[in-house]
Structures are given as C-alpha cells and as structure tokens.
Scaffold this motif. Structure first.
Motif, PDB file in Angstrom:
ATOM      1  N   ASP A 165       0.907  -1.192   0.023  1.00 33.49           N
ATOM      2  CA  ASP A 165       0.160   0.006  -0.047  1.00 33.49           C
ATOM      3  C   ASP A 165       0.688   1.224   0.086  1.00 33.49           C
ATOM      4  N   GLY A 166       1.974   1.280  -0.894  1.00 34.23           N
ATOM      5  CA  GLY A 166       2.727   2.343  -0.855  1.00 34.23           C
ATOM      6  C   GLY A 166       3.930   2.595   0.069  1.00 34.23           C
ATOM      7  N   VAL A 167       3.800   1.565   1.004  1.00 40.88           N
ATOM      8  CA  VAL A 167       5.048   1.948   2.070  1.00 40.88           C
ATOM      9  C   VAL A 167       5.891   0.719   2.066  1.00 40.88           C
ATOM     10  N   THR A 168       7.172   0.965   1.920  1.00 46.27           N
ATOM     11  CA  THR A 168       8.458   0.052   2.084  1.00 46.27           C
ATOM     12  C   THR A 168       8.371  -0.529   3.316  1.00 46.27           C
ATOM     13  N   THR A 169       8.156  -1.927   3.471  1.00 44.84           N
ATOM     14  CA  THR A 169       7.828  -2.629   4.627  1.00 44.84           C
ATOM     15  C   THR A 169       9.184  -3.627   4.938  1.00 44.84           C
ATOM     16  N   ALA A 170       9.923  -3.658   3.851  1.00 44.75           N
ATOM     17  CA  ALA A 170      10.915  -4.523   4.013  1.00 44.75           C
ATOM     18  C   ALA A 170      12.277  -4.525   2.725  1.00 44.75           C
ATOM     19  N   THR A 171      13.294  -4.543   3.190  1.00 45.43           N
ATOM     20  CA  THR A 171      14.348  -4.302   2.095  1.00 45.43           C
ATOM     21  C   THR A 171      15.398  -5.358   2.491  1.00 45.43           C
ATOM     22  N   MET A 172      16.243  -5.874   1.119  1.00 43.67           N
ATOM     23  CA  MET A 172      17.291  -6.595   1.258  1.00 43.67           C
ATOM     24  C   MET A 172      18.251  -6.305   0.082  1.00 43.67           C
ATOM     25  N   THR A 173      19.573  -6.775   0.312  1.00 40.85           N
ATOM     26  CA  THR A 173      20.554  -6.262  -0.769  1.00 40.85           C
ATOM     27  C   THR A 173      20.602  -7.721  -1.506  1.00 40.85           C
ATOM     28  N   SER A 174      20.772  -7.645  -3.115  1.00 46.04           N
ATOM     29  CA  SER A 174      20.849  -8.757  -3.878  1.00 46.04           C
ATOM     30  C   SER A 174      21.187  -8.294  -5.190  1.00 46.04           C
ATOM     31  N   THR A 175      22.218  -8.876  -5.711  1.00 43.55           N
ATOM     32  CA  THR A 175      22.705  -8.620  -7.042  1.00 43.55           C
ATOM     33  C   THR A 175      22.691  -9.807  -7.792  1.00 43.55           C
ATOM     34  N   THR A 176      22.245 -10.832  -7.511  1.00 45.32           N
ATOM     35  CA  THR A 176      22.304 -11.956  -8.270  1.00 45.32           C
ATOM     36  C   THR A 176      20.939 -12.088  -9.172  1.00 45.32           C
ATOM     37  N   ASN A 177      21.003 -12.852 -10.182  1.00 44.58           N
ATOM     38  CA  ASN A 177      19.903 -13.162 -10.999  1.00 44.58           C
ATOM     39  C   ASN A 177      18.623 -13.682 -10.133  1.00 44.58           C
ATOM     40  N   TRP A 178      17.659 -13.306 -10.316  1.00 48.12           N
ATOM     41  CA  TRP A 178      16.226 -13.698  -9.829  1.00 48.12           C
ATOM     42  C   TRP A 178      15.217 -14.135 -10.903  1.00 48.12           C
ATOM     43  N   GLY A 179      14.601 -15.380 -10.647  1.00 44.85           N
ATOM     44  CA  GLY A 179      13.575 -15.782 -11.521  1.00 44.85           C
ATOM     45  C   GLY A 179      14.077 -16.796 -12.490  1.00 44.85           C
ATOM     46  N   SER A 180      13.051 -17.294 -13.266  1.00 41.61           N
ATOM     47  CA  SER A 180      13.386 -18.326 -14.270  1.00 41.61           C
ATOM     48  C   SER A 180      12.177 -18.215 -15.305  1.00 41.61           C
ATOM     49  N   GLY A 181      11.941 -19.557 -15.857  1.00 36.89           N
ATOM     50  CA  GLY A 181      10.913 -19.404 -17.182  1.00 36.89           C
ATOM     51  C   GLY A 181       9.386 -19.623 -16.806  1.00 36.89           C
ATOM     52  N   TYR A 182       9.183 -19.797 -15.578  1.00 35.58           N
ATOM     53  CA  TYR A 182       7.689 -20.158 -15.256  1.00 35.58           C
ATOM     54  C   TYR A 182       7.192 -19.247 -14.141  1.00 35.58           C
ATOM     55  N   LEU A 183       6.150 -18.757 -14.310  1.00 30.10           N
ATOM     56  CA  LEU A 183       5.510 -18.132 -13.485  1.00 30.10           C
ATOM     57  C   LEU A 183       4.178 -18.667 -13.119  1.00 30.10           C
ATOM     58  N   GLY A 184       4.011 -18.937 -11.742  1.00 30.65           N
ATOM     59  CA  GLY A 184       2.558 -19.213 -11.302  1.00 30.65           C
ATOM     60  C   GLY A 184       1.710 -18.178 -10.536  1.00 30.65           C
TER      61      GLY A 184
END
Length: 201
Positions: A165-184
């Motif tokens: 709802d427009g408010v940042t509630t959590a953060t993390m640091t990551s520079t690795t690839n995310w995701g793959s070819g399938y979305l459910g």
C-alpha cells in the motif's frame, strides 16, 4: 511486470506482462494485454465480477490447486539480471493455509535459466504476514482478511524492496539473478496455493 524496471516511470517499453483479469464472470480466458504471453487457467481459477480493484472483474482463486500459469517459452522475460518490478492487488479470503501470491521457478520449456534464484511471494497462515522467499525470507507486514492490499516487489540497483500500500515494509541487498521461465500466479500444481482474489498483475 516490468523487466527491467525503470524507476523514472518510463516503463512502458519494458513491461513484459500485464494482466487486468477483465472478462465475463466465470471465464477461464486470461489475457495478457501486451500480447507477449498466453496465460492458462488451471483448476477453478476464473474471472470473477464479485470484486475488482479496477475495472469490473478480477481473478478468483478458491482454496486448492487453482492457479494461472505463464511460461516465458522463448524469452527471458521472467529472468531478472538487474532491476525489475512485480505489482498486483490482492484480497485474501482466508488464512487457513500458507498462500502463494506468485511463484517464479523453473519450467520444462525454453526461456529458463537453472542458475537463477527461484522466488515467491506468500502470505503466512498464522499472522497473514507478507513474505518474499529467495533462499531466505524477507518479511513485511500483515494483510487483513477481506481488505484489499497493493503489493509490489522491486529491485533498483542492489536494493530489493517489498512495498505494501505504498509503504516500504522490508528491504534486502541482492545482485544475483532472480527468476526463471515459469510464473505461477496463485501458486502451482503442487502444495502451494492462494485463497482469494488477485487483480492488476
């Protein structure tokens, strides 16, 4: 979904999936308004006019193995080497089990990358907390049953943010690839499911 995400709002050229879930009540035809992908409804996943955050309908996912599958069969649309953004509106009906808003994982078709980090966004069944899992958990705040919430997961540079709802509630640091070819959307055919409505994905 925007891949890569452009922070300065000039995102139209990079939008790779847009699901409004508009249609007749009970329809199982899910349309990507960009025409890039062909989503498929499984189980009892269907358009519902009972509730919507915009327009006249949304996606209803009753409890159980009901979900919408989208496969990037010949592209890297769901593989994120840099900035990206996922955004949708959810309305939870029940917290009787862990609810998966979406899961990005390996597929059997092309457009996959087995070296990437599979990830998902879920709602816990005890407190309704929004969590993002990518090898570890990033935990936001809780949803309220029956109350719509806009949720966004995005990465800008090395900062991954969970926004509710427009408010940042959590953060993390990551520079690795995310995701793959399938979305459910709403889970997959295994044991991860949703229970409620999803709109404006």
């Amino acid at each position: 979904m925007i891949n890569p995400f452009i922070y300065a709002r000039a995102f139209a050229a990079n939008e790779v999936l847009h699901l409004d879930f508009e249609g007749a009540n009970g329809s199982t035809t899910i349309t990507d308004s960009l025409g890039r992908h062909s989503p498929i409804a499984f189980g009892s996943a269907a358009i519902s006019t009972a509730w919507s955050s915009a327009g006249s309908s949304s996606l209803l996912l009753p409890s159980g193995s009901n979900y919408v599958q989208v496969r990037a069969t010949s592209s890297t649309d769901f593989i994120h080497a840099g900035d990206f953004s996922y955004k949708c509106v959810i309305k939870v009906t029940s917290l009787s089990s862990v609810l998966v808003v979406f899961i990005n994982t390996n597929a059997t078709a092309g457009g996959t990358d087995g070296t990437t980090n599979r990830f998902n966004m879920q709602v816990t069944n005890t407190s309704g907390l929004i969590k993002v899992y990518v090898g570890t958990y990033m935990t936001g705040t809780a949803v309220t049953v029956g109350v719509p919430m806009t949720i966004e997961l995005k990465r800008v540079g090395s900062t991954v943010s969970l926004i509710q709802d427009g408010v940042t509630t959590a953060t993390m640091t990551s520079t690795t690839n995310w995701g793959s070819g399938y979305l459910g959307i709403g889970g997959n055919s295994a044991t991860v499911h949703f229970n409620g409505y999803i709109d404006q994905f």
